[in-house]
Design an enzyme around this catalytic site. Structure first.
Site, PDB file in Angstrom:
ATOM      1  CD  GLU A   6       1.863  85.490  -0.154  1.00  0.00           C
ATOM      2  OE1 GLU A   6       3.026  85.618   0.104  1.00  0.00           O
ATOM      3  OE2 GLU A   6       1.178  84.594   0.061  1.00  0.00           O
ATOM      4  CG  HIS A  19       3.143  82.450  -9.229  1.00  0.00           C
ATOM      5  ND1 HIS A  19       3.202  83.299  -9.645  1.00  0.00           N
ATOM      6  CD2 HIS A  19       3.043  82.258  -7.966  1.00  0.00           C
ATOM      7  CE1 HIS A  19       3.414  84.129  -8.416  1.00  0.00           C
ATOM      8  NE2 HIS A  19       3.249  83.367  -7.461  1.00  0.00           N
ATOM      9  NE  ARG A  28      -0.151  82.079  -5.827  1.00  0.00           N
ATOM     10  CZ  ARG A  28       0.837  81.201  -4.828  1.00  0.00           C
ATOM     11  NH1 ARG A  28       0.676  79.851  -4.962  1.00  0.00           N
ATOM     12  NH2 ARG A  28       1.614  81.849  -3.934  1.00  0.00           N
ATOM     13  CG  HIS A  46       3.718  78.284  -8.235  1.00  0.00           C
ATOM     14  ND1 HIS A  46       4.807  78.573  -8.138  1.00  0.00           N
ATOM     15  CD2 HIS A  46       3.132  78.562  -7.290  1.00  0.00           C
ATOM     16  CE1 HIS A  46       5.317  78.755  -7.024  1.00  0.00           C
ATOM     17  NE2 HIS A  46       3.897  79.163  -6.247  1.00  0.00           N
ATOM     18  NE  ARG A 104       0.236  76.075  -3.045  1.00  0.00           N
ATOM     19  CZ  ARG A 104       1.154  77.387  -3.029  1.00  0.00           C
ATOM     20  NH1 ARG A 104       1.238  77.858  -1.688  1.00  0.00           N
ATOM     21  NH2 ARG A 104       1.783  77.692  -3.997  1.00  0.00           N
TER      22      ARG A 104
END
Length: 530
Positions: free
Chosen positions: A118, A243, A289, A350, A385
Site C-alpha cells: 500500500e 482517505h 495518503r 477517514h 498514519r
C-alpha cells in the site's frame, strides 16, 4: 429511570478490534462488560479493507517498517511507540491466525500469507483477507466473544460519561480515578451506572464530525470526549486523515476504495483520462495518503470537477475478481463495472490520528482509565498514519494493556451514585439535534478540511461555540438520548480539533495551512490538557 450499580472487573466501551481482542484476553482472568452502541460488528474495524501491516517476509525488515512509519508521520511519530508496535507486528498477526482468521494465502494450499503493498510502504507487508480484512477479523472474533462465559455483551448501549472519583464521588483530595461509566440502554431508554476496577476506551475515531466520511455512523468521538471530560489529556487532534479514494455516487454512503487498489497498480486519472499524480509527487499513486488526498482536492477545485477516477482495468477481470471481490460487487450495485471502467472517487474523512494520550501500556493520565485503538494517541501515527498500521496498533496495545492490568492488585469498586434525572424533562423539539448535527458537520467540512486557513479555523471556532451553548442548554434540561449524547461528543471533539489546528503554526502531514506553508525544523505534539 436509573438503575443501581453493576460491578465488573473491566468495562470496555467499544467493540472494534481493540475492544474485542482486549475482552478475549482479559476474560481468561476477569469478568468483562463489553459495551457497543449497535451490534458487535457495526464499528469501523469491520469496514477496514486493506489489512494489517507487519514484517512477515525475509526481504522486509523491522527497520524498514519503522522508517516508512516515520516518513508517513512527517517525523512526528514517537520512536519508542513505533518500534514497540512494529516489533510486535508479527506476533499480532500470528495471534489472529491462531484465532482462525482466514487470511489470503499465496495459493490455496500454502502456509505462506499473501502480502500486498500500500501507499507509503517500501515492501509488500500487508496481511489481508481478500479486500475485506476487517470484516473477516471481526467475524472470527465475534463468536468467541459472544460465547465466552466471562464476557457480558451490552449491545445497543452507549456511554454517557465516565464515573470519576472527583466529579461523582466528591473525593477531591486523592488522585482522580475512573470507576466505570454511566451508560444509556438505548432500547430500554434508561441510564445505568456500571462500576469497574478498570475502564478501557476503545470507541474508535470521530469521522462523523465531517460531512463526508468513510466511517460508520458510530464514529462520533465518544471516547475522546468522555476521556477529556474525565480529565485525560488529548494530543494531535488536528491530524485528521482524509482517505483519498471514497466512492463518489449519489446513492453510495461511506464506501471506501482500498489503498490496495493503488498498491496493485490502480491509476488516478482526470475525466479526460489523463494521469495527474506524477505532477504532484515522484511516488505518484503510491505516495502517502495526505499527499494523494491534497492532490485530488487540488485537481477537483482547480478544474471545477465533481471527482477523479481510479482505473484498475488494465490488470484484467480475473485479477480484479480475485483481489477485489468486495469492491467489484459493491460498485456493480451502483452500475459501475470496475473490470471495464474506472471508479469515480473523492477524498473523505477517514481516520483520527490524534486522541486521548496514552503510554505504551495504554494507560491515560487518569488512574483506572486506558485507551486503545483509534481513540488513543500513542505516538505511533505522528502527523499521518501509515496505511494498515491501525489494526496493528489495536492488537499490540490491547495485549499491552491486558498485561498491565494483570500485574495490578484488584481495587474495590466503591458504591456509585445512580444517574440523576430528577430535574430534566422529555425533549420538546428533537429537530434541534438534527439541525445542529448538520450545521456542525458542514462547518467542519467547509472550514476544517484538507486545506485550512487561520480565517476559516476562526470562523469554525465561532460557530462551534454557538452550537456548544445550544447543545449544553439542551443537555442540561432534557433527558439524554443516543442522538443527543453523540451530538454532545461530536461538538466537543470538533472544538478540540479546531483548537489543535489553531495552535499549529506550520504545515505538517495531514495539517496543511497556506498561512503557514513551511514545516518547522523541530516536530512537536499539540497537547491539550483539561
Amino acid at each position: 429511570m436509573a438503575t443501581a450499580t453493576n460491578a465488573y472487573d473491566v468495562l470496555i466501551l467499544g467493540s472494534g478490534l481493540a475492544g474485542m481482542s482486549a475482552a478475549l484476553r482479559l476474560a481468561e482472568r476477569y469478568r468483562v462488560a463489553l459495551v457497543t452502541k449497535h451490534e458487535l460488528l457495526d464499528g469501523a474495524s469491520s469496514w477496514a479493507q486493506g489489512g494489517i501491516a507487519a514484517v512477515l517476509d525475509d526481504s522486509d525488515s523491522v527497520e524498514d517498517h519503522i522508517r516508512d512509519t516515520h516518513v508517513a508521520g512527517a517525523n512526528l511519530c514517537h520512536e519508542d511507540a513505533v518500534r514497540f508496535v512494529v516489533e510486535h507486528g508479527k506476533s499480532a498477526v500470528e495471534w489472529l491466525v491462531a484465532q482462525g482468521v482466514p487470511f489470503t494465502r499465496e495459493d490455496d494450499n500454502a502456509e505462506e500469507l499473501h502480502l500486498t503493498r500500500e501507499g507509503g510502504h517500501s515492501h509488500r507487508r500487508i496481511a489481508h483477507a481478500a479486500d475485506a480484512t476487517g470484516s473477516a477479523v471481526q467475524k472470527t472474533l465475534v463468536q468467541q466473544v459472544k460465547n465466552h462465559p466471562n464476557i457480558d455483551v451490552l449491545d445497543w448501549h452507549i456511554g454517557v460519561d465516565l464515573i470519576t472519583s472527583r466529579r461523582h464521588l466528591g473525593d477531591v483530595l486523592s488522585p482522580n480515578r475512573v470507576w466505570g461509566a454511566y451508560v444509556l440502554d438505548i432500547k430500554a431508554d434508561h441510564v445505568k451506572a456500571i462500576g469497574a476496577r478498570w475502564t478501557l476506551l476503545a470507541t474508535g475515531g470521530a469521522g462523523k464530525v465531517y460531512l463526508y466520511t468513510t466511517n460508520p455512523d458510530t464514529s462520533t468521538g465518544d471516547g475522546i470526549a468522555m476521556g477529556w471530560r474525565a480529565g485525560a489529556a488529548v494530543a494531535n487532534m488536528e491530524f485528521i486523515q482524509f482517505h483519498p479514494t471514497c466512492l463518489f455516487h449519489p446513492l453510495a454512503k461511506s464506501f471506501l476504495i482500498s489503498e490496495a487498489v493503488r498498491g496493485e497498480g490502480g491509476l488516478l486519472k482526470l475525466p479526460t483520462g489523463e494521469r495527474f499524480m506524477p505532477w504532484h509527487d515522484e511516488r505518484a499513486e503510491l505516495a502517502p495518503r495526505d499527499i494523494v488526498a491534497r492532490a485530488i482536492d487540488f485537481e477537483i477545485k482547480k478544474r471545477g470537477i465533481d471527482c477523479v477516477y481510479l482505473d484498475i482495468t488494465h490488470r484484467g477481470p480475473e485479477f480484479i475478481r480475485n483481489h477485489f471481490p468486495t469492491i467489484l460487487a459493491r460498485c456493480l450495485e451502483y452500475g459501475i463495472d470496475i473490470t471495464k471502467e474506472p471508479i469515480p472517487v473523492v477524498p473523505a474523512a477517514h481516520y483520527t490520528c490524534g486522541g486521548v494520550v496514552t503510554d505504551l501500556r495504554g494507560r491515560t493520565g487518569v488512574e483506572g482509565l486506558y485507551a486503545l485503538g483509534e481513540v488513543a494517541c500513542t505516538g505511533l501515527h505522528g502527523a499521518n498514519r501509515l496505511a494498515s498500521n491501525s489494526l496493528l496498533e489495536c492488537l499490540v496495545f490491547s495485549e499491552s494493556a491486558v498485561k498491565d492490568i494483570s500485574s495490578l492488585a484488584r481495587p474495590e469498586v466503591p458504591k456509585l451514585p445512580a444517574w440523576d434525572e430528577s430535574r430534566v424533562t422529555d425533549a420538546d423539539e428533537e429537530v434541534v439535534i438534527s439541525h445542529n448535527w448538520d450545521e456542525l458537520r458542514r462547518t467542519m467540512w467547509n472550514y476544517v478540511g484538507i486545506v485550512r486557513t487561520t480565517k476559516r479555523l476562526e470562523r469554525a471556532r465561532h460557530r462551534i461555540r454557538l452550537l456548544q451553548d445550544e447543545i449544553h442548554e439542551f443537555y442540561a434540561n432534557f433527558r439524554v438520548s443516543n442522538d443527543l449524547i453523540e451530538l454532545r461528543n461530536l461538538v466537543l471533539t470538533a472544538e478540540l480539533i479546531v483548537r489543535s489546528a489553531l495552535e499549529r503554526k506550520e504545515s505538517r502531514g495531514l495539517h496543511f495551512s497556506p498561512d503557514y506553508p513551511r514545516t518547522l525544523p523541530v516536530a512537536r505534539d499539540t497537547v491539550l490538557v483539561p
